[in-house]
Motif scaffolding. Structure first.
Motif, PDB file in Angstrom:
ATOM      1  N   UNK A  90       0.838  -1.205   0.000  1.00  0.00           N
ATOM      2  CA  UNK A  90       0.000   0.000   0.000  1.00  0.00           C
ATOM      3  C   UNK A  90       0.871   1.253   0.000  1.00  0.00           C
ATOM      4  N   UNK A  91       1.936   1.233   0.796  1.00  0.00           N
ATOM      5  CA  UNK A  91       2.824   2.400   0.882  1.00  0.00           C
ATOM      6  C   UNK A  91       3.472   2.692  -0.468  1.00  0.00           C
ATOM      7  N   UNK A  92       4.014   1.659  -1.109  1.00  0.00           N
ATOM      8  CA  UNK A  92       4.677   1.859  -2.402  1.00  0.00           C
ATOM      9  C   UNK A  92       3.675   2.247  -3.484  1.00  0.00           C
ATOM     10  N   UNK A  93       2.445   1.740  -3.367  1.00  0.00           N
ATOM     11  CA  UNK A  93       1.393   2.148  -4.309  1.00  0.00           C
ATOM     12  C   UNK A  93       1.084   3.632  -4.152  1.00  0.00           C
ATOM     13  N   UNK A  94       1.022   4.101  -2.888  1.00  0.00           N
ATOM     14  CA  UNK A  94       0.758   5.528  -2.641  1.00  0.00           C
ATOM     15  C   UNK A  94       1.876   6.396  -3.212  1.00  0.00           C
ATOM     16  N   UNK A  95       3.137   5.976  -3.020  1.00  0.00           N
ATOM     17  CA  UNK A  95       4.257   6.735  -3.574  1.00  0.00           C
ATOM     18  C   UNK A  95       4.184   6.758  -5.100  1.00  0.00           C
ATOM     19  N   UNK A  96       3.844   5.611  -5.697  1.00  0.00           N
ATOM     20  CA  UNK A  96       3.739   5.530  -7.157  1.00  0.00           C
ATOM     21  C   UNK A  96       2.632   6.440  -7.686  1.00  0.00           C
ATOM     22  N   UNK A  97       1.456   6.375  -7.049  1.00  0.00           N
ATOM     23  CA  UNK A  97       0.326   7.203  -7.489  1.00  0.00           C
ATOM     24  C   UNK A  97       0.662   8.678  -7.345  1.00  0.00           C
ATOM     25  N   UNK A  98       1.263   9.059  -6.212  1.00  0.00           N
ATOM     26  CA  UNK A  98       1.608  10.463  -5.989  1.00  0.00           C
ATOM     27  C   UNK A  98       2.611  10.949  -7.032  1.00  0.00           C
ATOM     28  N   UNK A  99       3.627  10.138  -7.313  1.00  0.00           N
ATOM     29  CA  UNK A  99       4.669  10.543  -8.265  1.00  0.00           C
ATOM     30  C   UNK A  99       4.113  10.625  -9.684  1.00  0.00           C
ATOM     31  N   UNK A 100       3.348   9.620 -10.093  1.00  0.00           N
ATOM     32  CA  UNK A 100       2.775   9.621 -11.439  1.00  0.00           C
ATOM     33  C   UNK A 100       1.807  10.786 -11.626  1.00  0.00           C
ATOM     34  N   UNK A 101       0.995  11.067 -10.603  1.00  0.00           N
ATOM     35  CA  UNK A 101       0.032  12.169 -10.714  1.00  0.00           C
ATOM     36  C   UNK A 101       0.736  13.526 -10.642  1.00  0.00           C
ATOM     37  N   UNK A 102       1.916  13.593 -10.040  1.00  0.00           N
ATOM     38  CA  UNK A 102       2.701  14.825 -10.095  1.00  0.00           C
ATOM     39  C   UNK A 102       3.088  15.136 -11.537  1.00  0.00           C
ATOM     40  N   UNK A 103       3.433  14.089 -12.295  1.00  0.00           N
ATOM     41  CA  UNK A 103       3.728  14.271 -13.715  1.00  0.00           C
ATOM     42  C   UNK A 103       2.490  14.761 -14.467  1.00  0.00           C
ATOM     43  N   UNK A 104       1.329  14.169 -14.157  1.00  0.00           N
ATOM     44  CA  UNK A 104       0.087  14.589 -14.822  1.00  0.00           C
ATOM     45  C   UNK A 104      -0.266  16.033 -14.468  1.00  0.00           C
TER      46      UNK A 104
END
Length: 530
Positions: A90-104
């Motif tokens: 869950x933690x790594x998923x949150x980091x991934x979502x946050x980072x990818x959405x920062x790009x968006x």
């Protein structure tokens, strides 16, 4: 079907992480720094975002509101998600979502696209803090948790300290897109280190395996998501729409209350609740949640009020107002280290009580702000207001977990963060309303004391008219302008008094909290495994 309590192992061996605990602490702190920094940077760039995307200032505030609502929705259920799917995943998923959405967010061509990306980013960012605090609580023994939370707290206070200044520099020298792009390298590094360092303890693995046989509480998920989302919307937009005089605010508020009451009733009797409400019966945790709620109101409220005061009444730019706040962040970093080393040597309840007392004194000292306050004085008073906060944050975070089973640490951290965030939203909304209403009252009182025939009024008008006439105005224009100037000064003084009243209220709340930490139990020297 067996409940989770029946299938969970009764005893688990003492667990230690494979990697150095301090390396793990620095790894999870990295993502914290990224998430908090992004929030404070976005505040400064709002006017640039509005101008670039052809939106009004009110429409651009949805860039902030959408993130806050999404993060508030995910906070109370993040503990359940960690138990269900594994905390590391869950933690790594949150980091991934946050980072990818920062790009968006950075490539957003329109405002609706940016708002959608910020909603998804909020879902990722909101789940970071509870997972990180639970990881620290499980990684460190009870006697070292204070120092671990001190390292975590340094990132929490350092990021907003440099955020406004860094955000203003990036926006002025590049463009607003880069305030989101800078998250990409930090997010990728955080993912790499988390994959190498972070691991789930045995009790969490056992709970995850047991949870596979239980049905998902979709009713609880829906109730908490809608209830918290509507409540956050009400708090964010209430003052703007004049609260209950607006039918939309009435609808969202009462619907949120009904849904949340229904949610509490539903979760109380559910075998595998999304949010374990019964944890509030624990004396330490119930007290800590209340303390975190009020601390959120004071901390977030004062952080909003001071820059507002400086920009509205003293004419500071956003960057210069941020420079008033920044030195306090650097001082807090030092105080975090001191508090972290002290918490294991003295009674943490006494530390928290002393922290509340001195923070209350610091907040009350802000009532000295007036229309002639210098930059140096405002900076110094902000430092005095914030210095004692580590002596609240660290002992409360340590006592939070006393007497609670280790497999509940995810729920503890998610509910604590939820209480602080909701307190911050409520405090900001209520203080904004309080200032607007009391400013009107002070204006009426000051206006009633302005007597046209009084000596002081005649002297003021004569002197102002003389100055304006010397500047090239006609006598009639100078007279009218002098009246307008007097009215604006009265408005400024009324607003100044309302801010002073707000700081009095905040300090009174903190003084009331001083004895409450002594309701909490002290931890044992060494906790037995769950």
């Amino acid at each position: 079907m067996a409940t989770l309590a029946q299938v969970r192992p009764l005893t688990l061996p003492q667990w230690k992480p494979k990697h150095n605990p301090w390396a793990i602490a620095l790894t999870v702190t990295l993502a914290t720094f990224m998430e908090v920094l992004d929030t404070s940077i976005a505040n400064v760039a709002l006017p640039h975002i509005a101008g670039s995307l052809g939106a009004s200032q009110d429409e651009a505030t949805w860039v902030l509101t959408s993130y806050l609502v999404a993060s508030a929705v995910i906070l109370p259920i993040s503990g359940w998600l960690s138990n269900r799917f594994g905390r590391k995943r869950v933690y790594m998923t949150c980091v991934t979502v946050f980072t990818l959405c920062s790009l968006l967010c950075g490539i957003a061509p329109t405002l609706p696209f940016l708002i959608l990306a910020r909603i998804l980013q909020g879902l990722g960012g909101g789940g970071l803090a509870p997972s990180e605090q639970a990881i620290l609580a499980d990684t460190f023994p009870i006697e070292k948790r204070g120092q671990a939370f001190a390292v975590y707290g340094m990132a929490v206070v350092f990021a907003p300290a440099i955020g406004p200044t860094l955000g203003g520099w990036i926006t002025d020298n590049f463009n607003w897109h880069w305030i989101f792009f800078i998250n990409l390298p930090v997010g990728l590094l955080s993912l790499y280190l988390s994959n190498r360092m972070v691991e789930d303890p045995p009790h969490l693995i056992a709970r995850k395996e047991a949870s596979k046989h239980l049905k998902v509480d979709f009713m609880g998920l829906g109730l908490v998501a809608l209830g918290v989302g509507l409540l956050e919307f009400t708090l964010d937009k209430g003052q703007e729409k004049d609260w209950f005089s607006d039918p939309m605010i009435r609808f969202t508020f009462f619907t949120a209350i009904i849904l949340l009451v229904w949610f509490v009733y539903w979760e109380w009797f559910h075998p595998d609740p999304i949010v374990d409400i019964k944890l509030l019966k624990n004396r330490n945790f119930g007290t800590a949640v209340f303390l975190q709620l009020i601390l959120g109101m004071v901390l977030f409220g004062s952080t909003v009020l001071i820059p507002q005061y400086l920009q509205t009444l003293l004419g500071y730019t956003a960057e210069r107002a941020g420079m008033v706040l920044s030195p306090a962040g650097f001082v807090l970093m030092v105080m975090m280290l001191i508090a972290g080393r002290t918490v294991g040597k003295v009674d943490p309840r006494a530390m928290a009580a002393a922290g509340y007392f001195f923070t209350a004194v610091g907040v009350y000292n802000l009532t000295r702000l007036d229309l002639t306050t210098s930059f140096g004085a405002a900076t110094e008073w902000r430092i005095l207001q914030m210095m004692a906060l580590p002596f609240i944050f660290i002992p409360i975070s340590t006592l939070n977990y006393v007497g609670v089973p280790a497999d509940k640490s995810n729920q503890i951290s998610s509910l604590s963060n939820f209480a602080r965030n909701i307190g911050g939203s409520a405090g900001t909304a209520l203080l904004t309303t309080f200032i607007a209403r009391t400013s009107q009252t002070h204006q009426q009182v000051l206006g009633s004391n302005v007597i046209r025939g009084s000596v002081s009024y005649r002297i003021y008008m004569a002197r102002m008219t003389e100055l304006l006439t010397a500047g090239g105005m006609s006598a009639a224009q100078a007279s009218q302008t002098a009246i307008g100037t007097a009215y604006r000064q009265m408005q400024s003084q009324a607003t100044m008094l309302s801010y002073q009243n707000a700081f009095v209220v905040l300090s009174a709340l903190l003084f009331i909290l001083v004895p409450l930490p002594f309701l909490m139990r002290l931890p044992k020297k060494r906790e037995k495994p769950s």
